[in-house]
Design a protein around this motif. Structure first.
Motif, PDB file in Angstrom:
ATOM      1  N   SER A  50       0.845  -1.209   0.000  1.00  0.00           N
ATOM      2  CA  SER A  50       0.000   0.000   0.000  1.00  0.00           C
ATOM      3  C   SER A  50       0.876   1.254   0.000  1.00  0.00           C
ATOM      4  CB  SER A  50      -0.931  -0.015   1.216  1.00  0.00           C
ATOM      5  OG  SER A  50      -1.776  -1.141   1.182  1.00  0.00           O
ATOM      6  N   TYR A  51       1.643   1.398  -1.068  1.00  0.00           N
ATOM      7  CA  TYR A  51       2.559   2.529  -1.245  1.00  0.00           C
ATOM      8  C   TYR A  51       2.169   3.287  -2.511  1.00  0.00           C
ATOM      9  CZ  TYR A  51       5.998   0.891   2.229  1.00  0.00           C
ATOM     10  OH  TYR A  51       6.640   0.527   3.388  1.00  0.00           O
ATOM     11  N   VAL A  52       2.208   4.611  -2.434  1.00  0.00           N
ATOM     12  CA  VAL A  52       2.002   5.462  -3.605  1.00  0.00           C
ATOM     13  C   VAL A  52       3.119   6.500  -3.609  1.00  0.00           C
ATOM     14  CG1 VAL A  52       0.463   7.037  -4.823  1.00  0.00           C
ATOM     15  CG2 VAL A  52      -0.507   5.158  -3.474  1.00  0.00           C
ATOM     16  N   ALA A  53       3.833   6.600  -4.731  1.00  0.00           N
ATOM     17  CA  ALA A  53       4.931   7.562  -4.841  1.00  0.00           C
ATOM     18  C   ALA A  53       4.610   8.593  -5.912  1.00  0.00           C
ATOM     19  CB  ALA A  53       6.242   6.846  -5.167  1.00  0.00           C
ATOM     20  N   PHE A  54       5.080   9.812  -5.676  1.00  0.00           N
ATOM     21  CA  PHE A  54       4.817  10.927  -6.582  1.00  0.00           C
ATOM     22  C   PHE A  54       6.143  11.541  -7.026  1.00  0.00           C
ATOM     23  CE2 PHE A  54       1.207  10.385  -3.793  1.00  0.00           C
ATOM     24  CZ  PHE A  54       0.115  10.509  -4.639  1.00  0.00           C
ATOM     25  N   PRO A  55       6.845  10.863  -7.955  1.00  0.00           N
ATOM     26  CA  PRO A  55       8.079  11.457  -8.489  1.00  0.00           C
ATOM     27  C   PRO A  55       7.746  12.691  -9.325  1.00  0.00           C
ATOM     28  CG  PRO A  55       7.474   9.495  -9.724  1.00  0.00           C
ATOM     29  CD  PRO A  55       6.519   9.573  -8.573  1.00  0.00           C
ATOM     30  N   PRO A  56       8.765  13.417  -9.806  1.00  0.00           N
ATOM     31  CA  PRO A  56       8.486  14.640 -10.586  1.00  0.00           C
ATOM     32  C   PRO A  56       7.543  14.415 -11.763  1.00  0.00           C
ATOM     33  CG  PRO A  56      10.792  14.553  -9.981  1.00  0.00           C
ATOM     34  CD  PRO A  56      10.206  13.250  -9.547  1.00  0.00           C
ATOM     35  N   THR A  57       7.584  13.215 -12.352  1.00  0.00           N
ATOM     36  CA  THR A  57       6.652  12.908 -13.445  1.00  0.00           C
ATOM     37  C   THR A  57       5.962  11.588 -13.145  1.00  0.00           C
ATOM     38  OG1 THR A  57       8.404  11.774 -14.688  1.00  0.00           O
ATOM     39  CG2 THR A  57       8.031  14.113 -15.177  1.00  0.00           C
ATOM     40  N   GLY A  58       4.635  11.572 -13.257  1.00  0.00           N
ATOM     41  CA  GLY A  58       3.882  10.340 -13.093  1.00  0.00           C
ATOM     42  C   GLY A  58       3.618   9.965 -11.646  1.00  0.00           C
ATOM     43  N   VAL A  59       3.012   8.790 -11.487  1.00  0.00           N
ATOM     44  CA  VAL A  59       2.677   8.241 -10.175  1.00  0.00           C
ATOM     45  C   VAL A  59       3.069   6.768 -10.168  1.00  0.00           C
ATOM     46  CG1 VAL A  59       0.816   7.704  -8.551  1.00  0.00           C
ATOM     47  CG2 VAL A  59       0.740   9.834  -9.845  1.00  0.00           C
ATOM     48  N   LEU A  60       3.662   6.320  -9.082  1.00  0.00           N
ATOM     49  CA  LEU A  60       4.042   4.920  -8.926  1.00  0.00           C
ATOM     50  C   LEU A  60       3.185   4.290  -7.833  1.00  0.00           C
ATOM     51  CD1 LEU A  60       7.938   5.343  -8.971  1.00  0.00           C
ATOM     52  CD2 LEU A  60       6.432   4.797 -10.905  1.00  0.00           C
ATOM     53  N   VAL A  61       2.862   3.012  -8.024  1.00  0.00           N
ATOM     54  CA  VAL A  61       1.990   2.320  -7.080  1.00  0.00           C
ATOM     55  C   VAL A  61       2.582   0.960  -6.736  1.00  0.00           C
ATOM     56  CG1 VAL A  61      -0.365   1.512  -6.622  1.00  0.00           C
ATOM     57  CG2 VAL A  61      -0.002   3.444  -8.162  1.00  0.00           C
ATOM     58  N   GLY A  62       2.428   0.552  -5.485  1.00  0.00           N
ATOM     59  CA  GLY A  62       2.814  -0.796  -5.088  1.00  0.00           C
ATOM     60  C   GLY A  62       4.303  -0.956  -4.874  1.00  0.00           C
ATOM     61  N   GLU A  63       4.854  -2.067  -5.361  1.00  0.00           N
ATOM     62  CA  GLU A  63       6.260  -2.388  -5.118  1.00  0.00           C
ATOM     63  C   GLU A  63       7.192  -1.366  -5.753  1.00  0.00           C
ATOM     64  OE1 GLU A  63       9.610  -4.101  -3.668  1.00  0.00           O
ATOM     65  OE2 GLU A  63       7.527  -4.457  -3.083  1.00  0.00           O
ATOM     66  N   THR A  64       6.855  -0.879  -6.951  1.00  0.00           N
ATOM     67  CA  THR A  64       7.715   0.132  -7.582  1.00  0.00           C
ATOM     68  C   THR A  64       7.727   1.419  -6.763  1.00  0.00           C
ATOM     69  OG1 THR A  64       5.857   0.796  -8.998  1.00  0.00           O
ATOM     70  CG2 THR A  64       7.435  -0.781  -9.913  1.00  0.00           C
ATOM     71  N   ALA A  65       6.598   1.755  -6.156  1.00  0.00           N
ATOM     72  CA  ALA A  65       6.548   2.938  -5.291  1.00  0.00           C
ATOM     73  C   ALA A  65       7.384   2.717  -4.037  1.00  0.00           C
ATOM     74  CB  ALA A  65       5.100   3.244  -4.916  1.00  0.00           C
ATOM     75  N   ARG A  66       7.308   1.510  -3.484  1.00  0.00           N
ATOM     76  CA  ARG A  66       8.086   1.221  -2.277  1.00  0.00           C
ATOM     77  C   ARG A  66       9.583   1.313  -2.560  1.00  0.00           C
ATOM     78  NH1 ARG A  66      10.615  -2.547   0.700  1.00  0.00           N
ATOM     79  NH2 ARG A  66      10.685  -4.030  -1.029  1.00  0.00           N
ATOM     80  N   GLN A  67      10.010   0.784  -3.697  1.00  0.00           N
ATOM     81  CA  GLN A  67      11.425   0.856  -4.063  1.00  0.00           C
ATOM     82  C   GLN A  67      11.850   2.306  -4.294  1.00  0.00           C
ATOM     83  OE1 GLN A  67      13.671  -1.537  -4.036  1.00  0.00           O
ATOM     84  NE2 GLN A  67      12.167  -3.089  -3.434  1.00  0.00           N
ATOM     85  N   HIS A  68      10.981   3.092  -4.931  1.00  0.00           N
ATOM     86  CA  HIS A  68      11.284   4.510  -5.148  1.00  0.00           C
ATOM     87  C   HIS A  68      11.452   5.231  -3.812  1.00  0.00           C
ATOM     88  CE1 HIS A  68      11.067   8.501  -7.070  1.00  0.00           C
ATOM     89  NE2 HIS A  68      10.295   8.843  -6.043  1.00  0.00           N
ATOM     90  N   GLY A  69      10.645   4.844  -2.827  1.00  0.00           N
ATOM     91  CA  GLY A  69      10.691   5.493  -1.527  1.00  0.00           C
ATOM     92  C   GLY A  69      11.993   5.280  -0.778  1.00  0.00           C
ATOM     93  N   LEU A  70      12.747   4.237  -1.123  1.00  0.00           N
ATOM     94  CA  LEU A  70      14.024   4.006  -0.451  1.00  0.00           C
ATOM     95  C   LEU A  70      15.042   5.086  -0.803  1.00  0.00           C
ATOM     96  CD1 LEU A  70      14.323   0.125  -0.880  1.00  0.00           C
ATOM     97  CD2 LEU A  70      13.651   1.399   1.172  1.00  0.00           C
ATOM     98  N   SER A  71      14.942   5.628  -2.029  1.00  0.00           N
ATOM     99  CA  SER A  71      15.880   6.676  -2.444  1.00  0.00           C
ATOM    100  C   SER A  71      15.282   8.076  -2.347  1.00  0.00           C
ATOM    101  CB  SER A  71      16.350   6.423  -3.882  1.00  0.00           C
ATOM    102  OG  SER A  71      15.242   6.373  -4.766  1.00  0.00           O
ATOM    103  N   SER A  72      13.947   8.165  -2.448  1.00  0.00           N
ATOM    104  CA  SER A  72      13.268   9.471  -2.356  1.00  0.00           C
ATOM    105  C   SER A  72      12.102   9.347  -1.370  1.00  0.00           C
ATOM    106  CB  SER A  72      12.761   9.912  -3.734  1.00  0.00           C
ATOM    107  OG  SER A  72      13.817  10.007  -4.660  1.00  0.00           O
ATOM    108  N   PRO A  73      12.396   9.220  -0.087  1.00  0.00           N
ATOM    109  CA  PRO A  73      11.354   8.899   0.894  1.00  0.00           C
ATOM    110  C   PRO A  73      10.260   9.950   1.022  1.00  0.00           C
ATOM    111  CG  PRO A  73      13.413   9.493   1.990  1.00  0.00           C
ATOM    112  CD  PRO A  73      13.726   9.337   0.540  1.00  0.00           C
ATOM    113  N   GLU A  74      10.581  11.214   0.780  1.00  0.00           N
ATOM    114  CA  GLU A  74       9.569  12.256   0.953  1.00  0.00           C
ATOM    115  C   GLU A  74       8.527  12.241  -0.155  1.00  0.00           C
ATOM    116  OE1 GLU A  74      12.676  15.293   1.310  1.00  0.00           O
ATOM    117  OE2 GLU A  74      11.665  15.919   3.149  1.00  0.00           O
ATOM    118  N   ASP A  75       8.845  11.556  -1.274  1.00  0.00           N
ATOM    119  CA  ASP A  75       7.898  11.434  -2.388  1.00  0.00           C
ATOM    120  C   ASP A  75       6.885  10.319  -2.172  1.00  0.00           C
ATOM    121  OD1 ASP A  75       9.070  13.422  -3.863  1.00  0.00           O
ATOM    122  OD2 ASP A  75      10.279  12.081  -5.092  1.00  0.00           O
ATOM    123  N   CYS A  76       7.148   9.450  -1.213  1.00  0.00           N
ATOM    124  CA  CYS A  76       6.415   8.187  -1.102  1.00  0.00           C
ATOM    125  C   CYS A  76       5.560   8.172   0.159  1.00  0.00           C
ATOM    126  CB  CYS A  76       7.414   7.029  -1.086  1.00  0.00           C
ATOM    127  SG  CYS A  76       6.634   5.410  -1.085  1.00  0.00           S
TER     128      CYS A  76
END
Length: 618
Positions: A50-76
């Motif tokens: 249950s992760y949602v990430a908001f990088p500069p472009t687009g939206v990531l959901v699920g496992e890809t969002a969780r992985q993104h959050g490891l490097s950009s935690p404030e986006d996730c």
């Protein structure tokens, strides 16, 4: 009959979904020709983080969002469910926010908003809608690709979710493009899954089961009676719900995080919680080690940061010691459910488990020791809620596909859920007047006549609360409505307004008030009805927790004594012949003192005043 209203509510032409919108993971199940299937994601996983990430472009959901959050935690953002329908000022929200790398800010009416590094601000409902939309997409791809559109779904909520949390969940479903057939309590959905999988045996009539649902963010305990009716339908009657909205797998994770950060600080003189990237990594590490300790007796913690490093063992016994109070709370909720249901342990035929946190060995050990037998557990307790929701969705929509392997045991089931909290209106001196009691079967409706509380009153305000405490200020504010236009007159105990409260099958509250007497409105007679509109916009999502030594029984007794005194004073004032002037003055003094009270007095104080009035000889 109510049963017919539960069937045929959806779109019969397409599949229907059961969605478990969880704190840590989401799962979706669908009824197909192969029966009920928990749908895997494109990565092959049957649950989605249950992760949602908001990088500069687009939206990531699920496992890809969780992985993104490891490097950009404030986006996730994650554990979004713990923010749904809550106030930014809630002490629990403030406490838990210290363990999240993303930023919370206060929104309109003190609601919670999430502020992203880009400056964008989102509501928790928006993030939940993104998760629900992803679950819908996964299911659509699974059952037929882009040519199949799924609209109907049953979404599960914790049994102990309050009105605003349920409203927020339904709103998230609508934002995701779903027609929400029903919000169903997670333990109830789990019971339906166990029933469908015949885990409860073949003779269910009269059987009482306890569902112990310990998920990522909440604990729910429901006692349910299975009863076969004359028409061969089964009633799934919820007798009692208890729970803790602040106890789940995330809290066990946080204890590991606190344990590790303390050791890291002692070794390296650095508070790693101030490092948001480290916090995101610690979250993943803690969850992983918790899962390992459910199978193994020990594991290792290895942490490397620019500010230092840490290697330490973590044993299961240490994990259990760190969470000893949380395990005790689990069993306290179980005992409270039995006590309030007026049942004994021996009355429970089976204890069934739901939620991934029931994999923790200590949880199962405590339940087995308490009930004298092992609880029933499916292979995948974190999928059972979505599975049961899909069974229920199929019953509601009558959408069982032809030649489906979905065989409903014996006959379909009629679900009777209950209100998780008492619902009432504020009376004088902060008293909560309960109209619908906790654990009332849904849908529920109640009405009560109200009278003018003091002389020359021209308007009435009704403020609604939910909760179990005697004082409104110790319960949760729901909203309010106001009626104006009453004729100025002496209060005499005559009812002049009817308040009607209804709670639908989703557990969402609606209120109306109708003036029935002593009322004037331009163009209408004094007895004309005037209906007030319930305003939830004014509601806030928090309450002041009562002091630990509060005595609700004594407060309720004092309110009863106060009511008896007021009614006696009204009777004396309206007696025939009228009281002499000195007696009337004393009666009015007592009534005025009651009107001006800001807090309830003791029983003895009201008894003294009543004795004083009786000495007037009226």
């Amino acid at each position: 009959m109510e049963d017919s209203k539960q069937r045929g509510e959806g779109n019969k032409s397409g599949p229907v979904l059961g969605i478990d919108l969880g704190t840590s993971f989401c799962a979706v199940a669908v009824c197909t020709k192969n029966g009920v299937e928990v749908v895997p994601s494109s990565q092959g996983q049957r649950t989605v983080p249950s992760y949602v990430a908001f990088p500069p472009t687009g939206v990531l959901v699920g496992e890809t969002a969780r992985q993104h959050g490891l490097s950009s935690p404030e986006d996730c953002v994650y554990e979004i469910k713990r923010l749904m329908g809550r106030s930014f000022l809630d002490p629990r929200v403030q406490e838990k926010s210290k363990m999240w790398p993303f930023t919370l800010v206060s929104g309109p009416r003190n609601g919670v908003l999430i502020q992203l590094p880009s400056g964008r601000v989102i509501e928790p409902e928006e993030a939940s809608a993104i998760l629900l939309k992803e679950m819908k997409r996964i299911a659509q791809d699974y059952v037929g690709g882009g040519g199949v559109e799924i609209k109907d779904a049953v979404i599960t909520v914790p049994a102990y979710f309050n009105d605003s949390q349920r409203q927020a969940t339904r709103a998230a479903g609508q934002r995701a493009g779903l027609h929400v057939l029903r919000l169903v309590s997670e333990p109830t959905a789990a019971a339906m899954a166990y029933w469908h999988q015949r885990k409860l045996g073949f003779r269910c009539d009269g059987k009482k089961i306890m569902v112990f649902d310990l998920g990522g963010g909440t604990l729910d305990v429901s006692i349910i009676t299975m009863k076969r009716r004359e028409d061969d339908w089964y009633d799934c009657q919820v007798n009692m719900v208890e729970g803790d909205q602040h106890l789940g797998g995330a809290d066990f994770d946080n204890r590991i995080i606190q344990h590790v950060t303390k050791a890291f600080k002692e070794k390296n003189q650095h508070d790693i919680l101030q490092d948001k990237k480290a916090l995101a990594g610690l979250k993943a590490l803690a969850a992983n080690r918790k899962h390992i300790l459910s199978a193994d007796e020990d594991t290792d913690i290895c942490l490397y940061r620019p500010s230092g490093e840490l290697r330490m063992p973590l044993e299961r016994v240490t994990f259990e010691q760190l969470n000893e109070d949380l395990f005790s709370t689990c069993m306290h909720v179980v005992e409270k459910a039995l006590d309030n249901a007026k049942m004994r342990k021996a009355d429970i035929a089976e204890v069934v488990l739901a939620g991934g946190s029931t994999r923790i060995p200590k949880v199962r050990e405590l339940l087995a020791r308490y009930f004298g037998k092992a609880p029933v557990m499916t292979v995948h307790p974190d999928e059972v809620v979505a599975y049961g929701a899909a069974v229920y969705a199929s019953i509601l929509s009558q959408s069982v596909p032809p030649h489906s392997k979905l065989e409903l045991p014996d006959m379909p089931m009629h679900v009777i859920d209950v209100t998780p909290f008492s619902i009432g209106v504020e009376l004088a001196s902060d008293e909560l007047g309960v109209l619908i009691a906790k654990n009332t079967p849904l849908p529920a409706k109640a009405e009560k006549m109200f009278l003018l509380s003091h002389d020359y009153q021209t308007s009435m305000r009704f403020t609604m609360y939910e909760g179990e405490h005697a004082l409104c200020s110790h319960n949760r504010h729901l909203g309010e409505l106001k009626l104006t236009g009453f004729k100025p007159s002496l209060a005499d105990g005559t009812p002049v307004t009817r308040v009607i409260i209804s709670v639908d099958r989703d557990g969402i509250v609606e209120v109306s008030a109708e003036a029935t007497g002593n009322h004037s409105k331009p163009g209408k007679t004094a007895m004309a009805s005037f209906v007030g509109t319930f305003d939830k916009e004014s509601a806030h999502s928090m309450f002041r927790p009562p002091p630990s030594d509060i005595d609700d029984a004594a407060i309720k007794a004092a309110f009863n004594a106060r009511r008896h005194l007021q009614q006696a004073a009204w009777r004396m004032r309206g007696s025939t012949p009228p009281p002499r002037e000195s007696a009337m003055n004393r009666i009015n003094e007592v009534l005025e003192s009651l009107r001006l009270e800001s807090r309830v007095q003791t029983v003895n104080e009201y008894h003294k005043l009543l004795l004083d009035l009786k000495q007037l000889g009226l």
